[in-house]
Scaffold this active site. Structure first.
Site, PDB file in Angstrom:
ATOM      1  N   ALA A   1     -65.759   2.279 -15.658  1.00 48.69           N
ATOM      2  CA  ALA A   1     -65.719   0.885 -16.108  1.00 48.69           C
ATOM      3  C   ALA A   1     -64.924   0.011 -15.146  1.00 48.69           C
ATOM      4  O   ALA A   1     -65.364  -1.082 -14.775  1.00 48.69           O
ATOM      5  CB  ALA A   1     -65.124   0.816 -17.512  1.00 48.69           C
TER       6      ALA A   1
ATOM      7  N   SER B   1     -71.449  12.597 -10.403  1.00 50.34           N
ATOM      8  CA  SER B   1     -72.098  11.326 -10.071  1.00 50.34           C
ATOM      9  C   SER B   1     -72.593  11.266  -8.638  1.00 50.34           C
ATOM     10  O   SER B   1     -73.218  10.278  -8.240  1.00 50.34           O
ATOM     11  CB  SER B   1     -71.120  10.171 -10.312  1.00 50.34           C
ATOM     12  OG  SER B   1     -70.735  10.097 -11.665  1.00 50.34           O
TER      13      SER B   1
ATOM     14  N   CYS C   1     -52.816  -2.348 -18.248  1.00 47.04           N
ATOM     15  CA  CYS C   1     -53.670  -3.492 -18.585  1.00 47.04           C
ATOM     16  C   CYS C   1     -53.015  -4.463 -19.557  1.00 47.04           C
ATOM     17  O   CYS C   1     -53.354  -5.657 -19.557  1.00 47.04           O
ATOM     18  CB  CYS C   1     -54.990  -2.985 -19.161  1.00 47.04           C
ATOM     19  SG  CYS C   1     -54.803  -1.746 -20.450  1.00 47.04           S
TER      20      CYS C   1
ATOM     21  N   SER D   1     -62.953  -0.654 -24.436  1.00 42.45           N
ATOM     22  CA  SER D   1     -63.203  -0.488 -23.003  1.00 42.45           C
ATOM     23  C   SER D   1     -61.992   0.021 -22.251  1.00 42.45           C
ATOM     24  O   SER D   1     -62.123   0.455 -21.101  1.00 42.45           O
ATOM     25  CB  SER D   1     -63.668  -1.818 -22.389  1.00 42.45           C
ATOM     26  OG  SER D   1     -62.700  -2.836 -22.586  1.00 42.45           O
TER      27      SER D   1
ATOM     28  N   LYS E   1     -44.832   2.638 -21.296  1.00 34.83           N
ATOM     29  CA  LYS E   1     -45.282   2.056 -20.028  1.00 34.83           C
ATOM     30  C   LYS E   1     -44.981   0.563 -19.984  1.00 34.83           C
ATOM     31  O   LYS E   1     -44.502   0.039 -18.971  1.00 34.83           O
ATOM     32  CB  LYS E   1     -46.804   2.239 -19.860  1.00 34.83           C
ATOM     33  CG  LYS E   1     -47.308   3.611 -19.538  1.00 34.83           C
ATOM     34  CD  LYS E   1     -48.843   3.543 -19.493  1.00 34.83           C
ATOM     35  CE  LYS E   1     -49.497   4.888 -19.568  1.00 34.83           C
ATOM     36  NZ  LYS E   1     -50.969   4.759 -19.701  1.00 34.83           N
TER      37      LYS E   1
ATOM     38  N   HIS F   1     -58.292  -7.241 -24.306  1.00 34.82           N
ATOM     39  CA  HIS F   1     -57.088  -6.912 -25.062  1.00 34.82           C
ATOM     40  C   HIS F   1     -56.433  -8.196 -25.558  1.00 34.82           C
ATOM     41  O   HIS F   1     -56.475  -9.229 -24.886  1.00 34.82           O
ATOM     42  CB  HIS F   1     -56.085  -6.163 -24.201  1.00 34.82           C
ATOM     43  CG  HIS F   1     -56.489  -4.765 -23.838  1.00 34.82           C
ATOM     44  ND1 HIS F   1     -57.599  -4.139 -24.345  1.00 34.82           N
ATOM     45  CD2 HIS F   1     -55.884  -3.846 -23.010  1.00 34.82           C
ATOM     46  CE1 HIS F   1     -57.674  -2.906 -23.846  1.00 34.82           C
ATOM     47  NE2 HIS F   1     -56.652  -2.712 -23.045  1.00 34.82           N
TER      48      HIS F   1
END
Length: 352
Positions: A20, A47, A137, A167, A223, A252
């Protein structure tokens, strides 16, 4: 993305190109026309051989196990902490500058942890480790609003509750949410898939992300604390968090309570936040306006709403934050780091 023959342009690898964040990196490199003279798409052997179009031409995915990092100047890693821990040192040894989007090196003293809008000056010199770490993130949008508040009023405490999208667990996380939602709508008593999220995420809210630590907090929560302190260079910054997974596909959100060292004026706060690069304040003129993951607006902005100074404590105020976790919270931050280091001339380019 701009393919050129200039020998000073970098040779680039994207590790985790089929994931992603890797897919979003490719999109952003195209959108922002990052000049390069070679591009290598790298992923697991599963892949390998897959063709991905970039800039109007197909690129074959190469297996990480067989890839020679001596062929590139700049490598983006977005294939998970374990992959980075194993393969990044070898890439650096081959001469690549690595921008790593995992937790593997964020707290390493020799590795800068960078949000360009906040602490770009940590990149005045090439990193000692050969690695630049991309933050979590949820940390990225948080520090982008904390820094101007700290500079103006000081920050006594920040209490953060995140509402994190599926995600964040990549393509498989989104697929599991959609599959579980469809199944639950057909049969409310069905056993829902729970490989990426336990308990199942469909029609649910899960206040537990990542691994439980001895402190009782999860790794995701720890984190955010450690990374915020490092990015802002505030070793004793008082941040506490609860990280929650919600049944949202992407973007988010976070509810943030900040207590400053001095009384805060809402109008001044609105003006301060609105002046930050790539920040949109939705309730600057209409207090009833607010962003949501579904309709936030510009995908490369941090979106702010519900700005409220407490009537009982004028030093304290609430913010509601929404940002695209794949772009703002990961790939865009990494690309902006790359743009900065390229501008600083950190890469050897064609001199090797």
């Amino acid at each position: 993305m701009t393919l050129v023959t200039d020998p000073a342009a970098p040779r680039i690898a994207i590790v985790g190109a089929t994931g992603a964040v890797g897919s979003t990196l490719i999109e952003l490199l195209e959108e922002r026309a990052l000049r390069h003279r070679e591009l290598h798409l790298v992923a697991s052997s599963r892949s390998a051989g897959r063709l991905i179009p970039v800039g109007g031409r197909p690129y074959e995915v190469q297996a990480l196990e067989d890839f020679d990092f001596g062929l590139v100047d700049l490598a983006f890693f977005s294939a998970g902490t374990g992959v980075s821990a194993e393969w990044v040192p070898g890439a650096v040894a081959k001469g690549a500058l690595v921008i790593d989007n995992t937790n593997a090196f964020r707290m390493d003293p020799g590795t800068p942890l960078v949000v360009p809008q906040v602490n770009f000056r940590t990149l005045d010199e090439p990193p000692e480790s050969g690695i630049i770490a991309n933050p979590n993130c949820s940390t990225i949008p948080l520090v982008r609003v904390l820094q101007p508040v700290e500079r103006r009023w000081g920050v006594r405490q920040a209490v953060v509750s995140t509402y994190q999208a599926a995600s964040g667990q990549g393509h498989h996380g989104v697929e599991e949410l959609l599959e579980g939602s469809e199944l639950a709508l057909r049969d409310p008593d069905a056993e829902l898939p729970a490989e990426r999220f336990r308990p199942p995420l469909a029609f649910n809210v899960v206040p537990f992300i990542d691994v439980l630590q001895d402190s009782g907090f999860t790794l995701e929560e720890e984190k955010m604390v450690r990374e915020s302190r490092k990015i802002l260079d505030l070793a004793h910054l008082d941040v506490t968090t609860t990280c929650v997974r919600v049944p949202v596909v992407n973007c988010h959100s976070a509810a943030v309570w900040i207590e400053a060292d001095a009384p805060v004026d809402r109008d001044e706060l609105i003006a301060l936040l609105s002046a930050q690069p790539e920040v949109t304040v939705h309730d600057a003129e209409n207090r009833a306006a607010f962003p949501t993951p579904l309709e936030a607006g510009h995908p490369d902005h941090v979106h702010v709403g519900r700005v409220r100074v407490s009537p009982h404590n004028p030093r304290g105020f609430w913010l509601w934050l929404v940002s695209d976790n794949l772009r703002v919270g990961a790939a865009l931050n990494a690309v902006q780091i790359a743009e900065y280091v390229l501008g600083r001339g950190f890469l050897a380019g064609g001199t090797r």
